[in-house]
Write an enzyme that holds these catalytic residues in place. Sequence first.
Site, PDB file in Angstrom:
ATOM      1  N   CYS A  42     -54.406  11.073 -53.403  1.00 19.91           N
ATOM      2  CA  CYS A  42     -54.441   9.721 -52.844  1.00 19.91           C
ATOM      3  C   CYS A  42     -54.287   8.712 -53.976  1.00 19.91           C
ATOM      4  O   CYS A  42     -55.022   8.770 -54.948  1.00 19.91           O
ATOM      5  CB  CYS A  42     -55.760   9.485 -52.113  1.00 19.91           C
ATOM      6  SG  CYS A  42     -56.092   7.734 -51.846  1.00 19.91           S
ATOM      7  N   HIS A  74     -49.887 -16.856 -48.787  1.00 20.49           N
ATOM      8  CA  HIS A  74     -49.187 -17.046 -50.061  1.00 20.49           C
ATOM      9  C   HIS A  74     -47.749 -17.469 -49.783  1.00 20.49           C
ATOM     10  O   HIS A  74     -47.369 -17.682 -48.625  1.00 20.49           O
ATOM     11  CB  HIS A  74     -49.246 -15.771 -50.908  1.00 20.49           C
ATOM     12  CG  HIS A  74     -48.708 -14.564 -50.215  1.00 20.49           C
ATOM     13  ND1 HIS A  74     -47.386 -14.432 -49.893  1.00 20.49           N
ATOM     14  CD2 HIS A  74     -49.326 -13.449 -49.737  1.00 20.49           C
ATOM     15  CE1 HIS A  74     -47.200 -13.271 -49.287  1.00 20.49           C
ATOM     16  NE2 HIS A  74     -48.358 -12.664 -49.161  1.00 20.49           N
ATOM     17  N   LYS A 101     -51.362 -22.019 -67.202  1.00 23.19           N
ATOM     18  CA  LYS A 101     -52.456 -21.081 -67.034  1.00 23.19           C
ATOM     19  C   LYS A 101     -53.723 -21.801 -67.443  1.00 23.19           C
ATOM     20  O   LYS A 101     -53.755 -22.495 -68.430  1.00 23.19           O
ATOM     21  CB  LYS A 101     -52.257 -19.855 -67.918  1.00 23.19           C
ATOM     22  CG  LYS A 101     -51.245 -18.903 -67.345  1.00 23.19           C
ATOM     23  CD  LYS A 101     -51.213 -17.612 -68.121  1.00 23.19           C
ATOM     24  CE  LYS A 101     -50.089 -16.744 -67.585  1.00 23.19           C
ATOM     25  NZ  LYS A 101     -50.039 -15.449 -68.237  1.00 23.19           N
ATOM     26  N   CYS A 113     -60.175   6.674 -47.888  1.00 22.86           N
ATOM     27  CA  CYS A 113     -59.340   5.682 -47.220  1.00 22.86           C
ATOM     28  C   CYS A 113     -59.520   5.722 -45.709  1.00 22.86           C
ATOM     29  O   CYS A 113     -59.077   4.805 -45.014  1.00 22.86           O
ATOM     30  CB  CYS A 113     -57.863   5.921 -47.506  1.00 22.86           C
ATOM     31  SG  CYS A 113     -57.411   5.705 -49.214  1.00 22.86           S
ATOM     32  N   LYS A 172     -43.240 -21.052 -67.792  1.00 24.13           N
ATOM     33  CA  LYS A 172     -44.143 -21.982 -68.453  1.00 24.13           C
ATOM     34  C   LYS A 172     -45.277 -22.406 -67.534  1.00 24.13           C
ATOM     35  O   LYS A 172     -46.020 -23.316 -67.864  1.00 24.13           O
ATOM     36  CB  LYS A 172     -43.355 -23.220 -68.898  1.00 24.13           C
ATOM     37  CG  LYS A 172     -42.489 -22.969 -70.121  1.00 24.13           C
ATOM     38  CD  LYS A 172     -41.970 -24.299 -70.646  1.00 24.13           C
ATOM     39  CE  LYS A 172     -40.484 -24.206 -70.981  1.00 24.13           C
ATOM     40  NZ  LYS A 172     -39.763 -25.421 -70.685  1.00 24.13           N
ATOM     41  N   HIS A 191     -45.634 -15.838 -46.871  1.00 25.15           N
ATOM     42  CA  HIS A 191     -45.952 -16.344 -45.528  1.00 25.15           C
ATOM     43  C   HIS A 191     -45.328 -17.732 -45.329  1.00 25.15           C
ATOM     44  O   HIS A 191     -44.771 -18.031 -44.276  1.00 25.15           O
ATOM     45  CB  HIS A 191     -47.460 -16.508 -45.338  1.00 25.15           C
ATOM     46  CG  HIS A 191     -48.264 -15.260 -45.579  1.00 25.15           C
ATOM     47  ND1 HIS A 191     -49.154 -15.146 -46.615  1.00 25.15           N
ATOM     48  CD2 HIS A 191     -48.319 -14.087 -44.914  1.00 25.15           C
ATOM     49  CE1 HIS A 191     -49.716 -13.959 -46.578  1.00 25.15           C
ATOM     50  NE2 HIS A 191     -49.238 -13.287 -45.558  1.00 25.15           N
ATOM     51  N   HIS A 226     -57.636   6.784 -54.553  1.00 28.35           N
ATOM     52  CA  HIS A 226     -58.862   7.478 -54.935  1.00 28.35           C
ATOM     53  C   HIS A 226     -58.653   8.583 -55.965  1.00 28.35           C
ATOM     54  O   HIS A 226     -59.613   9.167 -56.444  1.00 28.35           O
ATOM     55  CB  HIS A 226     -59.551   8.056 -53.699  1.00 28.35           C
ATOM     56  CG  HIS A 226     -60.098   6.996 -52.792  1.00 28.35           C
ATOM     57  ND1 HIS A 226     -59.355   6.458 -51.772  1.00 28.35           N
ATOM     58  CD2 HIS A 226     -61.282   6.358 -52.794  1.00 28.35           C
ATOM     59  CE1 HIS A 226     -60.088   5.529 -51.162  1.00 28.35           C
ATOM     60  NE2 HIS A 226     -61.245   5.449 -51.765  1.00 28.35           N
ATOM     61  N   CYS A 259     -57.315  11.333 -46.344  1.00 28.84           N
ATOM     62  CA  CYS A 259     -58.206  10.921 -47.439  1.00 28.84           C
ATOM     63  C   CYS A 259     -59.472  10.361 -46.820  1.00 28.84           C
ATOM     64  O   CYS A 259     -59.418   9.406 -46.036  1.00 28.84           O
ATOM     65  CB  CYS A 259     -57.542   9.876 -48.333  1.00 28.84           C
ATOM     66  SG  CYS A 259     -58.721   9.227 -49.552  1.00 28.84           S
TER      67      CYS A 259
HETATM   68 ZN   LIG Z   1     -57.937   7.438 -50.581  1.00 27.28          ZN
END
Ligand SMILES: [Zn+2]
Length: 643
Positions: A144, A19, A299, A130, A296, A22, A147, A127
């Site tokens: 978390c 993106h 979209k 995760c 503007k 970068h 979660h 977690c």
């Molecule tokens: Zn988690």
Amino acid sequence: MPERFYVTTPIYYVNAEPHIGHAYTTIVADVLNRFHKLLGDKTYFLTGTDEHGDKIVQAAQAADMEPKAYADRISQLFRDLWPKLNISNDHFIRTTDAEHVRVVQCILEQVHARGDIYFSTYKGLYCIGCERFYTERELIDGKCPDHDKKPVEREEANYFFRMSKYQQWLIEHIESHPEFIRPERYRNEVLSFLRENLEDLCISRPKERLSWGITLPFDDRYVTYVWFDALINYVTALGYPDGEAFHEFWPVAQHTIAKDILKPHGIYWPTMLRSAGLQPFRHLNVHGYWKINEGKMSKSRGSVIAPLDLVPVYGLDAFRYFILREMVFGLDANFSEDALIQRLNADLANDLGNLFSRSLAMTAKYFDGKVPAFGIDSEELDLAIKRQTEETVRQYQEEIPKLGFHKALMSIWECINNANKYIDYVGPWTLAKDEAQRPRLQTVIRNLLEVNKTVAVLIAPFMPETAEKMLARLGIAKTALELRLEKDGRWGTLQDGAAVSKGEALFPRVDTTVANQLKAKAMAEKANQEKQKESGTKLISFEDFKKIDLRTGIVRHAEPVPNSKKLLKLLVDIGEERQVVAGIAQTHTPEELIGKQVIIVANLQPAKLMGIESRGMVLAVGDGTDLRLLTTEQPVTPGRRVS
Ligand SMILES: [Zn+2]
């Protein structure tokens, strides 16, 4: 002996597609590299991708791919993008390269031998969803954030790097080298981290939890923590420890990063280097974030056009100019299409474009399209334009090494505007009417051509294509990378009598209709790619449909796939027993699946998911946490063909 220059971008993490962030970091490094080439320095420019760690495993799982295949795909997106942005990198490194693995293990051995790695138990909040530890600060209401569940206390034995040992050294190094981390705000940020006690860094992950990484050379039950692995790429690429390039370029290394990865670069990396007995890098250049102002921006079907999609619409050089002119290095900046159009029209089409086309047109008209020799009669205005241009060259050389890209560009534009005013004040068209003024006219036109030439040389690191186009029309056939400031940027170096050619406008003003058409095209292409990714909606013949062998089946056995949040391994009875891996673990427990009637594609080519063979596919609607299995209205014997 030419000076040496070595610049790096971060190696980008392959859990997401490229993106504007970068692109900006990489274009900044590119400008620095091209600038130093312009000075005649011997340069090395490195970029690449960071491919290990649990986030990659998760992203790969979400795409139903093996981590390496996934990393290959995203890494390729970066490698395909850089030539399109005219990036002049010398090398593209991947942390899965065999050479890198070897160097990481070598440095781990060195740090270990120095007594800076120890084994200890870590107790923390973990977690399960995760698959990682959280610090208290990262939790929201003790839960978390992903979660919304309370993490559990968990103990894990790991290897630690004695980072605390180098805290005092690092503080002193930063204080005695004010340019080590720049701009100053980030230097202060690192120093303020260091005001508190630095904790040692956990540098391993047990393979039972994460196997996608570089094995520790002194304990093969563990892989290396992704940051300890990734940062080392900056010396791997130079052939550490024996490579000639390492001795040549490491002493002048400059890293360019966005502020989100300040801590690993500003703290982990210098202490790692110190422990391994290597000298620190010279500069860490830290920039801010791009805030995307949709304004503007068009979209279409609910998706917003991304900044990088605007490159083919407005042109690469306009894009490069805009981001370097708009952002003050170190601070955040806004990206908006409107602002891009404004700069394109005002700075590029008007100021630069007009100066260039007026100068060439007058050369054609008064001197038959040939560079006139300087005349003898120079007045104060004529001397001033030369002085101002030389002053611009001086400021430019002062600003770029200090990362003052916007100031360097402002100074070039001051020079352009001075030249435009010079034309208006002098009025060459009046001089042309009087034969006695011919020598003065020669000087004026020659001065203008010299300004244009100098501008072309100075913008070469920012807008290489435009620089080449301008120089070609001034009779100079050189690529942007062949230019040398000392020679090509010096006043008076155009060839007397060289032919110039007018050509079309450098930057036509933005035509909204054309831009909208190009944007619509870019958006359509993007939507098309998305669609292809989701597999086509093309019509197929009945013959094609008949090729798909759909069968009824009953789930006889189900179990989770280790290390996967999405996958279950099933044994399905379709008249024979089939092992099928299905991405349904987020909605179905193994227990509730047993005995369930399903529909499977029985003649799918076998595939391996997380190393487990799958022969067939269970049909379902939706994905992730919103998924329903297809079944029959009434129970059917297993193995019946669906038609
Ligand atoms: Zn988690």
